[in-house]
Design an enzyme around this catalytic site. Structure first.
Site, PDB file in Angstrom:
ATOM      1  N   GLY A   1      -0.196  -2.457 -13.297  1.00  0.00           N
ATOM      2  CA  GLY A   1       0.767  -1.537 -13.897  1.00  0.00           C
ATOM      3  C   GLY A   1       1.062  -0.351 -12.993  1.00  0.00           C
ATOM      4  N   ASP A   2       0.020   0.235 -12.413  1.00  0.00           N
ATOM      5  CA  ASP A   2       0.213   1.352 -11.492  1.00  0.00           C
ATOM      6  C   ASP A   2       1.080   0.931 -10.305  1.00  0.00           C
ATOM      7  OD1 ASP A   2      -1.193   3.420 -12.721  1.00  0.00           O
ATOM      8  OD2 ASP A   2      -3.105   2.752 -11.921  1.00  0.00           O
ATOM      9  N   THR A   3       0.740  -0.215  -9.722  1.00  0.00           N
ATOM     10  CA  THR A   3       1.452  -0.654  -8.530  1.00  0.00           C
ATOM     11  C   THR A   3       2.912  -0.941  -8.842  1.00  0.00           C
ATOM     12  OG1 THR A   3      -0.590  -1.596  -7.643  1.00  0.00           O
ATOM     13  CG2 THR A   3       1.467  -2.366  -6.684  1.00  0.00           C
TER      14      THR A   3
END
Length: 397
Positions: A167-169
């Site tokens: 999700g962060d990436t």
């Protein structure tokens, strides 16, 4: 020249989502000025597994090609320095909780008054507005909100996460794409804008027809292990030597080639497997049949047979496998970067996608904390020695 040569980016915030956006922009030539808190720096300097001497290596990847400046943004003096930086920059990337920049007097309206051409990429868990905007939002919980966790894993146990902060990436990817779109718009209008990249929406964007299937037919997609329901054969199968081989042969013509590679050509005309829908209805039975065959053959032979027959196939690679693979080497998918700190080179993923005329490049490992502070203050902002020393003495830098 790289595509983003001449673009200066200020990167605020810590951990993964915002800094990954900065990594992508740096890979393609932007000058990324990473602003970190004095003394402690970005928490990513301590994250991840260590090298053989005990030093983490993740920082060297996510901060590659960047310049490190230390600045205490919680103090008015540090905020004043940032405003001066904004006046000389094109993009600002931040991933603080929404409202933090505004409390510091550094919201977009205030910064755009200094530099109307500024593009501000704002990465957060739930976006800059809405009922959940103020919530803390790490990738784990936002992957759940975006629908990814519910469909990840096996139906008889709790949802799982993959071994990455996906999700962060993906929020970082969306932020970088938004910056590029905003730069294109600025070519036309001369003005900047805000790019709002939420982690849960970055994951939601990956969920294909999940929402439409429910809306149109009441279907709730569930966990299905290592395959997708109705898509067969497309799974990981055990080889005789203990390795896992992934085979994707769900298209009719490809399935026929799979049957030939297995020396079972008659299966392609079997009514249970002859069409896409039939294979989906008999998915478990077909997977068992293929696994019974793969268990009698070593992984390398399976790959050789399938590849020769035009069947998509691959091993479930580790980093060790990637470093030993001739295709990765031929395309330089992994690059070896000079690492003076360790007295060797450090291997990491190269820059993607590939551009034929103006490619990106890894331009060095993550910098030491504050390595470029004096240079940026002196050469970019024109601060004299007395002012630089005063900022250092006061703990602002």
């Amino acid at each position: 020249m790289a595509p983003l040569d001449g673009i200066r980016v200020i990167e605020l915030g810590q951990l993964i989502a915002g800094p990954y956006c900065g990594q992508l922009l740096s890979d393609f030539g932007a000058e990324v000025v990473k602003v970190e808190p004095p003394e402690v720096g970005d928490a990513m300097r301590q994250w991840g597994r260590p090298d053989r001497s005990g030093d983490p290596v993740w920082w060297d990847v996510i901060a590659r090609g960047k310049k490190s400046v230390t600045l205490d943004l919680r103090r008015p003096e540090g905020q004043a320095v940032l405003r001066d930086l904004v006046a000389e920059s094109d993009v600002l990337v931040e991933n603080f909780r929404p409202g933090t920049m505004e409390r510091w007097g550094l919201g977009y309206d205030a910064l755009a008054a200094i530099n109307p051409r500024l593009i501000m990429a704002r990465v957060s868990g739930y976006g800059q507005d809405g009922p959940y905007a103020g919530r803390a939002g790490f990738a784990s919980v936002c992957e759940a909100a975006g629908g990814l966790r519910h469909i990840s894993g096996y139906p008889d146990r709790a949802p799982i996460r993959i071994g990455l902060s996906l999700g962060d990436t993906m929020a970082g990817v969306n932020a970088a794409m938004g910056v590029l779109l905003a730069l294109q718009d600025r070519h036309r209008t001369g003005r900047g804008q805000v790019v709002d990249s939420a982690i849960y929406e970055a994951v939601l964007g990956l969920t294909e027809s999940l929402v439409a299937e429910y809306d149109a037919g009441g279907h709730v997609r569930e966990r299905n292990g290592s395959s997708l329901p109705g898509i067969a054969p497309s799974n990981a199968y055990p080889a005789r030597d203990g390795k896992d081989v992934v085979i994707g042969a769900n298209q009719d013509s490809v399935f026929r080639r799979l049957c030939e590679a297995m020396d079972r050509p008659e299966l392609a005309d079997d009514p249970r497997y002859a069409t896409h829908r039939a294979r989906g209805e008999n998915q478990a039975e077909l997977d068992d049949l293929i696994a019974d065959w793969t268990r009698t053959v070593d992984a390398a032979e399976i790959v050789e047979r399938m590849a020769a027959g035009g069947v998509p196939v691959g091993l479930a690679y580790t980093a060790e496998d990637m470093l030993a693979d001739q295709h990765f080497a031929a395309r330089r998918s992994i690059v070896h970067v000079e690492d003076p700190k360790r007295g060797r080179t450090l291997a990491m993923q190269n820059v993607f996608p590939r551009l034929s005329r103006s490619p990106g490049a890894v331009r060095g490992l993550g910098p030491a904390l504050g390595e470029h502070t004096d240079t940026i203050l002196a050469e970019t902002l024109g601060y004299d020695a007395a002012r630089r020393e005063a900022l250092r003495a006061d703990g602002v830098t």
